[in-house]
Design a protein around this motif. Structure first.
Motif, PDB file in Angstrom:
ATOM      1  N   ASN A  50       0.732  -1.243   0.103  1.00  0.00           N
ATOM      2  CA  ASN A  50       0.076   0.158  -0.113  1.00  0.00           C
ATOM      3  C   ASN A  50       0.821   1.359  -0.053  1.00  0.00           C
ATOM      4  OD1 ASN A  50      -2.430  -1.095   0.019  1.00  0.00           O
ATOM      5  ND2 ASN A  50      -2.747  -1.628   2.142  1.00  0.00           N
ATOM      6  N   GLN A  57       0.750   5.357  -7.219  1.00  0.00           N
ATOM      7  CA  GLN A  57      -0.574   5.555  -7.567  1.00  0.00           C
ATOM      8  C   GLN A  57      -1.198   4.520  -8.267  1.00  0.00           C
ATOM      9  OE1 GLN A  57      -2.303   8.592  -6.591  1.00  0.00           O
ATOM     10  NE2 GLN A  57      -0.437   8.852  -5.730  1.00  0.00           N
ATOM     11  N   SER A  58      -0.631   3.035  -8.066  1.00  0.00           N
ATOM     12  CA  SER A  58      -1.178   2.047  -8.553  1.00  0.00           C
ATOM     13  C   SER A  58      -0.462   0.717  -7.947  1.00  0.00           C
ATOM     14  CB  SER A  58      -0.678   2.125 -10.172  1.00  0.00           C
ATOM     15  OG  SER A  58      -1.261   0.771 -10.820  1.00  0.00           O
ATOM     16  N   ARG A 115      -6.291  -0.057  -4.529  1.00  0.00           N
ATOM     17  CA  ARG A 115      -5.675   0.795  -5.699  1.00  0.00           C
ATOM     18  C   ARG A 115      -5.420  -0.244  -6.823  1.00  0.00           C
ATOM     19  NH1 ARG A 115      -3.586   5.556  -4.338  1.00  0.00           N
ATOM     20  NH2 ARG A 115      -3.976   6.266  -2.026  1.00  0.00           N
ATOM     21  N   ASP A 117      -6.186  -0.317 -10.401  1.00  0.00           N
ATOM     22  CA  ASP A 117      -6.607   0.626 -11.501  1.00  0.00           C
ATOM     23  C   ASP A 117      -7.267   0.128 -12.630  1.00  0.00           C
ATOM     24  OD1 ASP A 117      -4.180  -0.310 -12.488  1.00  0.00           O
ATOM     25  OD2 ASP A 117      -3.294   1.526 -12.559  1.00  0.00           O
TER      26      ASP A 117
END
Length: 342
Positions: A50, A57-58, A115, A117
């Protein structure tokens, strides 16, 4: 449990340097990479996924929502998604929705919070509006086995009505006029579409089916057994059965054999999906092919394209991939369970 500070202390570098090594930053020197890697190994330190996701961001995971992972249909779907995911060095995070709105919502929330995506969503209970809202939040989300007009370009679906129509029409072309239908009792669009395909095929050939020709059960072997038992108990002049899926057809076959009725000599039977079970039944089951493998592959490829475009909206000038099929058409698979009534 070792922390990033422990790693930095043992490697004699800053916490920022450890972070750069973990996230494979080009700014990390070879000496730092060697020292940090050795320190992590010595301490048994594992980077927090995390925390890494906050930087990138992924994550390296694709989120997948299925109905029930124990169902072979979803097993085939997941296998195809994983084949494409591995080509992109991604792994899967899978959740079961069980065709329940609360469960489906919980899984999607978990996948987003983790997260992911890129999402492949098989949802049958959430409303169109709720799924549209999720699609707006996650650009790399694709629906499979469902068509929502407002986001049709992010849906990969099957013409269930057409498949059931073809199955029923095949029985009619073999001379059957009294055709029963074994229907799923799940309140989902597949159920409605497949039942309507059966009814429309009859109507198109000037045939009718009283409500007593239709029985319901869970979409598995047990449900097929219950439905077929109830249908036989009503002593209808039926000579053929169209089933919601191959597993219900397998349950029908068991009950028919148990009651001394041979397939196809005394009762023709056709399934839907062309799952593995179809060609191993006796007789081999005539059915309708549901191309879930290629549908899942295309859904995954589309999800990757959408996620990539969202990350580079200014640089991305490509047009939508015209090779992606959004609505698949089922086809007949003729085997040995259908013949002309004697």
């Amino acid at each position: 449990m070792a922390t990033i500070k422990d790693v930095a202390k043992l490697a004699e570098v800053s916490v920022a340097t450890v972070s750069r090594v973990i996230n494979k930053s080009p700014k990390a020197s070879k000496a730092a990479i060697t020292a940090v890697t050795q320190a992590m190994k010595t301490l048994g330190y594992r980077p927090n996924a995390n925390a890494r996701a906050l930087v990138s961001q992924s994550t390296n995971t694709i989120g997948v929502l299925v109905g029930d992972v124990s169902d072979p249909f979803f097993g085939a779907m997941i296998k195809s998604i994983d084949n494409i995911a591995r080509q992109h060095n991604k792994h899967l995070l899978i959740g079961n929705g069980y065709h329940n709105a609360d469960s489906e919502r919980d899984v999607i929330e978990l996948l987003i919070n983790s997260r992911c995506d890129t999402l492949i969503i098989h949802s049958k209970s959430l409303s169109n509006d709720e799924l549209i809202a999720y699609a707006q939040e996650v650009p790399g989300m694709v629906l499979i086995n469902r068509l929502i007009p407002e986001i049709a370009d992010r849906c990969i679906a099957l013409d269930n009505h057409r498949g059931s129509y073809l199955a029923t029409e095949l029985l009619i072309k073999h001379g059957h006029q009294h055709i029963g239908y074994i229907c799923s009792n799940h309140d989902i669009e597949d159920t409605t579409q497949r039942k309507q395909g059966y009814l429309d095929a009859l109507q198109a050939h000037q045939l009718t089916a009283p409500q007593s020709y239709i029985e319901y059960g869970t979409p598995d072997e047990d449900g097929g057994e219950v439905a077929m038992t109830n249908l036989l108990a009503k002593n209808q002049p039926i000579t053929a059965i169209a089933a919601y899926n191959d597993y219900m057809a397998a349950g029908c076959l068991s009950v028919l054999e148990g009651n001394g009725l041979t397939v196809p000599n005394q009762m023709s039977l056709i399934g839907f999906d062309d799952g593995l079970i179809a060609k191993y039944l006796h007789p081999k089951l005539t059915t309708v092919r549901y191309p879930i493998q290629i549908m899942a592959e295309q859904a995954t490829q589309l999800a990757f394209q959408l996620a990539t475009a969202a990350k580079q909206p200014i640089l991305d000038t490509t047009q939508p991939d015209s090779s992606i099929t959004h609505m698949f058409v089922p086809t007949l698979v003729k085997r040995l369970s259908v013949m002309t009534p004697q």
